[in-house]
Write a protein that holds these residues in place. Structure first.
Motif, PDB file in Angstrom:
ATOM      1  N   GLY A 147       0.780  -1.225   0.000  1.00 44.73           N
ATOM      2  CA  GLY A 147       0.000   0.000   0.000  1.00 44.73           C
ATOM      3  C   GLY A 147       0.811   1.274   0.000  1.00 44.73           C
ATOM      4  O   GLY A 147       0.271   2.361   0.245  1.00 44.73           O
ATOM      5  N   VAL A 148       2.137   1.195  -0.269  1.00 45.80           N
ATOM      6  CA  VAL A 148       2.988   2.379  -0.312  1.00 45.80           C
ATOM      7  C   VAL A 148       3.015   2.915  -1.744  1.00 45.80           C
ATOM      8  O   VAL A 148       3.212   2.155  -2.697  1.00 45.80           O
ATOM      9  N   VAL A 149       2.812   4.215  -1.909  1.00 44.17           N
ATOM     10  CA  VAL A 149       2.836   4.853  -3.218  1.00 44.17           C
ATOM     11  C   VAL A 149       4.288   4.990  -3.679  1.00 44.17           C
ATOM     12  O   VAL A 149       5.142   5.459  -2.934  1.00 44.17           O
ATOM     13  N   VAL A 150       4.565   4.592  -4.917  1.00 45.22           N
ATOM     14  CA  VAL A 150       5.938   4.577  -5.446  1.00 45.22           C
ATOM     15  C   VAL A 150       6.109   5.673  -6.498  1.00 45.22           C
ATOM     16  O   VAL A 150       5.370   5.715  -7.487  1.00 45.22           O
ATOM     17  N   VAL A 151       7.113   6.540  -6.276  1.00 47.56           N
ATOM     18  CA  VAL A 151       7.349   7.673  -7.177  1.00 47.56           C
ATOM     19  C   VAL A 151       8.837   7.762  -7.522  1.00 47.56           C
ATOM     20  O   VAL A 151       9.616   8.371  -6.779  1.00 47.56           O
ATOM     21  N   PRO A 152       9.279   7.178  -8.619  1.00 45.34           N
ATOM     22  CA  PRO A 152      10.673   7.337  -9.054  1.00 45.34           C
ATOM     23  C   PRO A 152      10.885   8.713  -9.694  1.00 45.34           C
ATOM     24  O   PRO A 152       9.948   9.325 -10.218  1.00 45.34           O
ATOM     25  N   SER A 153      12.123   9.182  -9.655  1.00 49.23           N
ATOM     26  CA  SER A 153      12.503  10.398 -10.366  1.00 49.23           C
ATOM     27  C   SER A 153      13.253  10.008 -11.634  1.00 49.23           C
ATOM     28  O   SER A 153      14.066   9.081 -11.621  1.00 49.23           O
ATOM     29  N   VAL A 154      12.989  10.714 -12.722  1.00 44.92           N
ATOM     30  CA  VAL A 154      13.621  10.391 -14.001  1.00 44.92           C
ATOM     31  C   VAL A 154      14.070  11.670 -14.685  1.00 44.92           C
ATOM     32  O   VAL A 154      13.592  12.767 -14.380  1.00 44.92           O
ATOM     33  N   GLY A 155      14.982  11.495 -15.632  1.00 48.29           N
ATOM     34  CA  GLY A 155      15.452  12.624 -16.409  1.00 48.29           C
ATOM     35  C   GLY A 155      15.346  12.401 -17.900  1.00 48.29           C
ATOM     36  O   GLY A 155      15.909  13.156 -18.691  1.00 48.29           O
ATOM     37  N   GLY A 188       4.942  -0.501 -12.937  1.00 55.08           N
ATOM     38  CA  GLY A 188       3.904  -0.303 -11.931  1.00 55.08           C
ATOM     39  C   GLY A 188       4.055   0.900 -11.040  1.00 55.08           C
ATOM     40  O   GLY A 188       3.316   1.038 -10.048  1.00 55.08           O
ATOM     41  N   ALA A 189       4.980   1.820 -11.330  1.00 57.36           N
ATOM     42  CA  ALA A 189       5.111   3.035 -10.525  1.00 57.36           C
ATOM     43  C   ALA A 189       3.786   3.789 -10.520  1.00 57.36           C
ATOM     44  O   ALA A 189       3.067   3.820 -11.523  1.00 57.36           O
ATOM     45  N   ASP A 190       3.450   4.392  -9.395  1.00 58.61           N
ATOM     46  CA  ASP A 190       2.175   5.096  -9.256  1.00 58.61           C
ATOM     47  C   ASP A 190       2.216   6.491  -9.863  1.00 58.61           C
ATOM     48  O   ASP A 190       1.193   7.029 -10.293  1.00 58.61           O
ATOM     49  N   ALA A 191       3.368   7.121  -9.845  1.00 56.64           N
ATOM     50  CA  ALA A 191       3.575   8.453 -10.412  1.00 56.64           C
ATOM     51  C   ALA A 191       5.055   8.568 -10.731  1.00 56.64           C
ATOM     52  O   ALA A 191       5.858   7.709 -10.356  1.00 56.64           O
TER      53      ALA A 191
END
Length: 371
Positions: free
Chosen positions: A113-121, A133-136
């Motif tokens: 149930g943890v929201v996953v938000v990677p950073s990208v460039g 499956g990242a959430d945002a």
């Protein structure tokens, strides 16, 4: 106003689509909680913390706020699975990543149930984490601080928005309500800001160091790989200028000393540092000398950001530091951004109908001042 309530607000459980990014040695419990209490998403930076320190920081943050907050993780950290388990046990709402996490790490967090938000460039990185499956996703353009790429936000953001069907957070160059509206117009679901939150009264960075940022212009930054072998944006100082001129052999010697200092500060074992370095080398195809140089980063940032010695360290910054001239609290900052964004939206709506918000014809967007 409904225009400021985006899917990001529902995903994170916050009032406003404004994210304080995880900044090593900067975003501790006080700044993270202050952002959360003001209606944004505050994010603890854990890369410069030991596992035990992170556990204390999470609990301290929870003492300071009842609102949701996040923790930024390094996907290549040797103990990343243990840290993920800690987030799950402590019911942290969001896990953000400075580097793209593996698909199995995303699945582990999402199952709990943890929201996953990677950073990208880059667009391709956004497509990859979205397929896993990242959430945002947070996308940072070249104007941003720390490790950054050459593509400006205004070009990178629309690419990513068009490529993925998950909420996109725009980062790199944002500091006010006009920027928030611009990001929403591009299709983003909110903005992420690092330098702007660093320059608040809730930030633990020494006041004398903050004054260096406030005196900087938009041309007083430099993007260099001299620090750790990967391009990153720093505030230009005599120390940084000297570092850029230094040969790689001398940088390598400094890297070894910095690695030893980082090990003492965090309690990390040498075997873990070596394992982490090898993982970086495999994951990012870095030559050995760049892995060695990467040991510079944590302690040189600490020297300036924590110890207040920019003559002995470096100051990570976005170009936006040249547009910031005050140190509001997080509550004052977010209220200012939200108020200005609503005024700009109202002004645009008035222009679209041929009337200003007060009923006069030919009105212009209000709230253009940054004060």
């Amino acid at each position: 106003m409904a225009g400021l309530h985006t899917p990001l607000c529902d995903l994170f459980g916050v009032r406003y689509p404004i994210v304080q990014t995880g900044m090593g040695w900067v975003s501790g419990p006080r700044l993270t909680a202050a952002t959360a209490n003001a209606g944004g998403l505050g994010i603890l930076a854990s890369a410069t913390m030991s596992h035990a320190e992170l556990e204390v920081a999470i609990r301290r943050t929870r003492e300071l706020t009842t609102e949701p907050f996040g923790v930024n993780l390094r996907a290549d950290a040797p103990d990343v699975r243990d840290r993920i388990d800690l987030l799950i046990r402590e019911r942290v709402r969001v896990a953000s990543f400075a580097l793209a996490p593996r698909a199995d790490l995303i699945a582990r967090l999402k199952d709990a149930g943890v929201v996953v938000v990677p950073s990208v460039g880059a667009r391709r990185h956004a497509e990859k984490v979205a397929s896993w499956g990242a959430d945002a996703v947070m996308v940072q353009g070249g104007e941003g601080g720390g490790h950054t790429g050459p593509v400006p936000t205004t070009l990178l953001l629309p690419q990513v928005v068009d490529a993925v069907d998950i909420p996109v957070i725009a980062a790199g160059g944002f500091y006010d309500g006009r920027g928030l509206v611009a990001a929403l117009a591009y299709g983003a679901a909110g903005v992420g800001m690092g330098t702007r939150f660093l320059l608040t009264s809730d930030s633990q960075v020494p006041d004398a160091v903050k004054q260096l940022y406030l005196r900087a212009s938009v041309t007083d930054t430099v993007v260099t790989d001299a620090l750790d072998g990967v391009p990153q944006r720093l505030l230009r100082t005599p120390f940084v200028d000297a570092l850029v001129r230094t040969g790689r052999l001398r940088r390598g010697g400094r890297a070894v000393r910095s690695a030893a200092a980082f090990r003492r500060a965090t309690g990390a074992a040498w075997r873990d540092l070596v394992r982490e370095g090898l993982a970086m080398r495999r994951a990012h195809k870095l030559p050995l000398e760049q892995v060695l140089l990467a040991a510079n980063t944590p302690m040189l940032l600490r020297a300036a950001m924590v110890d207040g010695r920019p003559d002995l360290g470096v100051l990570s910054t976005g170009q936006v530091s040249g547009l910031i001239d005050d140190l509001p609290s997080c509550a004052e900052l977010i209220e200012r951004i939200v108020t200005q964004a609503r005024e700009v939206l109202a002004g645009l709506a008035g222009d679209a109908t041929g009337t200003a918000p007060g009923g006069a014809a030919g009105g212009h967007p209000a709230g253009a001042s940054t004060t």
